[in-house]
Scaffold this motif. Structure first.
Motif, short mmCIF file in Angstrom:
data_model
loop_
_atom_site.label_atom_id
_atom_site.label_comp_id
_atom_site.label_asym_id
_atom_site.label_seq_id
_atom_site.Cartn_x
_atom_site.Cartn_y
_atom_site.Cartn_z
N ILE A 115 20.18 9.41 -53.92
CA ILE A 115 21.65 9.84 -53.95
C ILE A 115 21.88 11.08 -53.62
N SER A 116 21.32 11.99 -54.31
CA SER A 116 21.47 13.60 -53.89
C SER A 116 20.97 14.02 -52.60
N GLY A 117 20.20 13.18 -51.84
CA GLY A 117 19.44 13.76 -50.47
C GLY A 117 18.27 14.23 -50.50
N GLU A 118 17.63 14.28 -51.56
CA GLU A 118 16.60 14.87 -51.86
C GLU A 118 15.36 13.98 -51.11
N LEU A 119 15.59 12.79 -51.22
CA LEU A 119 14.85 11.75 -50.50
C LEU A 119 15.50 10.99 -49.44
N THR A 120 14.96 11.04 -48.15
CA THR A 120 15.78 10.57 -47.05
C THR A 120 15.38 9.21 -46.51
N GLU A 121 16.13 8.60 -45.92
CA GLU A 121 15.84 7.13 -45.39
C GLU A 121 14.62 7.27 -44.61
N SER A 155 28.79 5.15 -46.27
CA SER A 155 29.70 4.62 -47.17
C SER A 155 28.83 4.09 -48.53
N PHE A 156 27.47 3.61 -48.25
CA PHE A 156 26.86 3.19 -49.38
C PHE A 156 26.43 4.44 -50.25
N ALA A 157 26.05 5.44 -49.58
CA ALA A 157 25.64 6.60 -50.27
C ALA A 157 26.74 7.16 -51.18
N ILE A 158 27.95 7.37 -50.38
CA ILE A 158 29.03 7.80 -51.16
C ILE A 158 29.59 6.95 -52.44
N GLU A 159 29.43 5.61 -52.19
CA GLU A 159 29.85 4.69 -53.43
C GLU A 159 28.86 4.92 -54.60
N ALA A 160 27.48 5.36 -54.08
CA ALA A 160 26.54 5.50 -55.19
C ALA A 160 26.59 6.73 -56.16
N ARG A 161 27.10 7.85 -55.13
CA ARG A 161 27.64 8.92 -55.93
C ARG A 161 28.85 8.85 -56.85
#
Length: 123
Positions: free
Chosen positions: A26-32, A82-88
Motif C-alpha cells: 500500500i505504501s509503494g515500498e513493494l511495487t507491482e 483506484s484499488f491502491a487508493i481504496e486500500a490506503r
C-alpha cells in the motif's frame, strides 16, 4: 522488505506477516510484479515455519495483493490506481477506528474525541 515478528503479540504470526506485507504494498515500498522471497527463504529469515509463511502468502493472494506462479514464485499483483487508493483509505479508517475505540475505553465522550481530532487536523 523488512518484517518484524512480535512473539509476545496476541496477533497470530501469519497475520503479522500478512499485515506488514500489505502495508509495504500500500505504501509503494513493494511495487507491482516485484517478487517476494520464496516461502523457504522468508521462513528461514524470520525463523518461523514455512507453513506459516505459506498461510500468509495464501491470504495475500486471496485478498488480491499477490499472485503465485507455481514453480516461479509469488509476485505483487498488478493494481489499478483506484484499488491502491481504496486500500490506503481502508487502512486509515481501520487505524482511526482503533484510536476511537481506545478513546472510548478511556472514558472519553464523542465531543472530546471530536475536539482532539480537530486539534490534530489543525497541525
Amino acid at each position: 522488505m523488512h518484517i518484524i515478528i512480535n512473539n509476545a503479540s496476541m496477533i497470530p504470526i501469519y497475520e503479522q506477516v500478512t499485515d506488514q506485507i500489505k502495508k509495504s504494498i500500500i505504501s509503494g515500498e513493494l511495487t507491482e510484479n516485484e517478487a517476494l522471497p520464496s516461502v523457504r527463504t522468508l521462513s528461514g529469515e524470520l525463523r518461523i515455519s514455512a507453513l506459516t509463511v505459506k498461510k500468509a502468502y495464501d491470504k495475500l493472494e486471496e485478498e488480491g495483493f499477490v499472485i503465485t506462479v507455481h514453480g516461479k514464485g509469488t509476485y505483487i499483483a498488478p493494481t489499478d490506481r483506484s484499488f491502491a487508493i481504496e486500500a490506503r483509505r481502508k487502512a486509515a479508517e481501520d487505524e482511526m477506528a482503533k484510536a476511537i475505540e481506545k478513546a472510548r475505553e478511556a472514558g472519553m465522550s464523542t465531543e472530546e474525541i471530536r475536539e482532539i481530532i480537530d486539534i490534530i487536523l489543525e497541525d
